[in-house]
Design a protein around this motif. Structure first.
Motif, PDB file in Angstrom:
ATOM      1  N   GLY A  13       0.808  -1.150  -0.151  1.00 11.30           N
ATOM      2  CA  GLY A  13      -0.034  -0.020  -0.168  1.00 11.30           C
ATOM      3  C   GLY A  13       0.869   1.280   0.105  1.00 11.30           C
ATOM      4  N   MET A  14       2.025   1.274   0.589  1.00  7.59           N
ATOM      5  CA  MET A  14       2.873   2.406   0.716  1.00  7.59           C
ATOM      6  C   MET A  14       3.393   2.675  -0.675  1.00  7.59           C
ATOM      7  N   ILE A  15       3.822   1.642  -1.352  1.00  8.25           N
ATOM      8  CA  ILE A  15       4.573   1.713  -2.686  1.00  8.25           C
ATOM      9  C   ILE A  15       3.282   2.427  -3.667  1.00  8.25           C
ATOM     10  N   VAL A  16       2.266   1.661  -3.721  1.00  5.18           N
ATOM     11  CA  VAL A  16       1.114   2.242  -4.368  1.00  5.18           C
ATOM     12  C   VAL A  16       0.704   3.798  -4.056  1.00  5.18           C
ATOM     13  N   ALA A  17       0.869   4.009  -2.768  1.00  2.00           N
ATOM     14  CA  ALA A  17       0.651   5.527  -2.506  1.00  2.00           C
ATOM     15  C   ALA A  17       1.642   6.618  -3.097  1.00  2.00           C
ATOM     16  N   PHE A  18       2.857   6.172  -2.791  1.00  2.00           N
ATOM     17  CA  PHE A  18       3.898   6.942  -3.365  1.00  2.00           C
ATOM     18  C   PHE A  18       3.929   6.947  -4.758  1.00  2.00           C
ATOM     19  N   LEU A  49      -2.152   0.932   6.434  1.00  2.00           N
ATOM     20  CA  LEU A  49      -1.935   0.471   7.756  1.00  2.00           C
ATOM     21  C   LEU A  49      -3.248  -0.401   8.085  1.00  2.00           C
ATOM     22  N   VAL A  50      -4.271  -0.492   7.306  1.00  2.00           N
ATOM     23  CA  VAL A  50      -5.459  -1.359   7.730  1.00  2.00           C
ATOM     24  C   VAL A  50      -4.930  -2.884   7.835  1.00  2.00           C
ATOM     25  N   THR A  51      -4.165  -3.364   6.777  1.00  2.00           N
ATOM     26  CA  THR A  51      -3.672  -4.554   6.749  1.00  2.00           C
ATOM     27  C   THR A  51      -2.853  -5.050   8.072  1.00  2.00           C
ATOM     28  N   THR A  52      -1.954  -4.187   8.348  1.00  2.00           N
ATOM     29  CA  THR A  52      -0.993  -4.311   9.698  1.00  2.00           C
ATOM     30  C   THR A  52      -2.194  -4.437  11.032  1.00  2.00           C
ATOM     31  N   LEU A  53      -2.971  -3.586  10.946  1.00  2.00           N
ATOM     32  CA  LEU A  53      -3.915  -3.708  12.111  1.00  2.00           C
ATOM     33  C   LEU A  53      -4.713  -5.223  12.079  1.00  2.00           C
ATOM     34  N   ALA A  54      -5.091  -5.288  10.922  1.00  2.00           N
ATOM     35  CA  ALA A  54      -5.815  -6.591  10.771  1.00  2.00           C
ATOM     36  C   ALA A  54      -4.961  -7.768  11.441  1.00  2.00           C
ATOM     37  N   GLY A  55      -3.805  -7.728  10.911  1.00  2.00           N
ATOM     38  CA  GLY A  55      -2.798  -9.129  11.015  1.00  2.00           C
ATOM     39  C   GLY A  55      -2.462  -9.198  12.628  1.00  2.00           C
TER      40      GLY A  55
END
Length: 298
Positions: A183-188, A212-218
């Motif tokens: 997600g960070m790669i896509v955002a930048f 950050l949603v996926t980190t929270l879910a994990g």
């Protein structure tokens, strides 16, 4: 910049704002807001919008699918292990009471009755005791070794599902981190191709929020999985310590059968094989030379 004396201006005319309408007061807060370029404060009574859980999950994208599968796996394994690792399933109460009655006194312990009691109460504890009973007549050290080996096999069988919980606790945060990095790669990447109506900071903040949603879910899945795995492992160890103690209580009852009786496949006892063997024939007497000559002449 100048103003003509007799009428027509020779440049831009600067007018006093108060000359437009002298009766309209000027608010100092409006001037300060314009100077600092800040938005109007939130009106009283207006609360910030909350985070919708379903919307948050949908923003995670495709990386939420394996994390969701792991969450269902954790719940299913936890329910199954809690049901399987109950004390009455591992060490049935009926079997414990029957063995306790047979061991009092220990000199009258009946292996055949204990064998049939184990058949009536199938469980890990009964399988350990049956492994000992099948070696009736062997040395006590061999009987205890058979019990220890059976306990290890049964414990390993019961611990197999718990290993999946440990795997989920270790792998799910990595899945979430992978989704965050992507997600960070896509955002930048998207911040390099902005439209005219969007700023770079707005685009990056939205992309980071989604990533950050996926980190929270994990983490939400991994933390309970790790706690459940540790609890179930400790419960398994305690239950099999009880089985080990039960086997050590039964072992002395078999000591008096050592070398005398052994068990058939149906649980009945028979004489030990060493007692049924015919004694070896005595060696023939050696003949001397004189006896051999007498035998020839005779």
């Amino acid at each position: 910049m100048s103003v003509a004396q007799n009428g027509g201006p020779t440049g831009p005319v600067i007018r006093d704002p108060r000359s437009i309408d002298a009766n309209v007061p000027i608010d100092a807060s409006e001037i300060q807001s314009i100077m600092t370029d800040q938005p109007d404060p939130t009106p009283p009574g207006a609360a910030p919008s909350g985070i919708d859980l379903l919307t948050l999950i949908s923003r995670g994208g495709a990386f939420m699918i394996p994390i969701g599968i792991m969450s269902f796996l954790v719940v299913a394994l936890a329910v199954e292990r809690f049901a399987s690792l109950r004390r009455r399933r591992i060490i049935p109460m009926k079997l414990r009471k029957q063995l306790a009655a047979m061991l009092d006194p220990i000199s009258k312990f009946d292996p055949t009755a204990a064998y049939h009691a184990c058949i009536e109460s199938p469980s890990p504890a009964s399988r350990v005791i049956m492994a000992m009973l099948r070696r009736t007549g062997q040395p006590l050290a061999d009987i205890e070794r058979a019990a220890s080996e059976t306990i290890e096999r049964e414990a390993d069988h019961q611990a197999s599902p718990i290993r999946w919980l440990t795997l989920a606790a270790a792998a799910t945060p990595l899945m979430g981190l992978l989704g965050t990095v992507w997600g960070m790669i896509v955002a930048f990447h998207e911040s390099t191709t902005l439209t005219a109506d969007r700023s770079r900071s707005e685009q990056l903040s939205e992309g980071i929020y989604t990533a950050l949603v996926t980190t929270l879910a994990g983490l939400v899945v991994a933390i309970p999985a790790a706690m459940l795995a540790l609890y179930l492992e400790n419960r398994l160890i305690k239950l099999f310590h009880r089985i080990e103690q039960l086997s050590f209580d039964v072992a002395p009852g078999l000591a008096r059968f050592t070398g005398r009786r052994q068990m058939n496949s149906d649980g009945t006892l028979r004489m030990h094989d060493t007692l049924n063997e015919a004694p070896p024939a005595p060696p023939l007497p050696k003949q001397t030379g004189k006896s051999r000559d007498q035998a020839k002449t005779g």
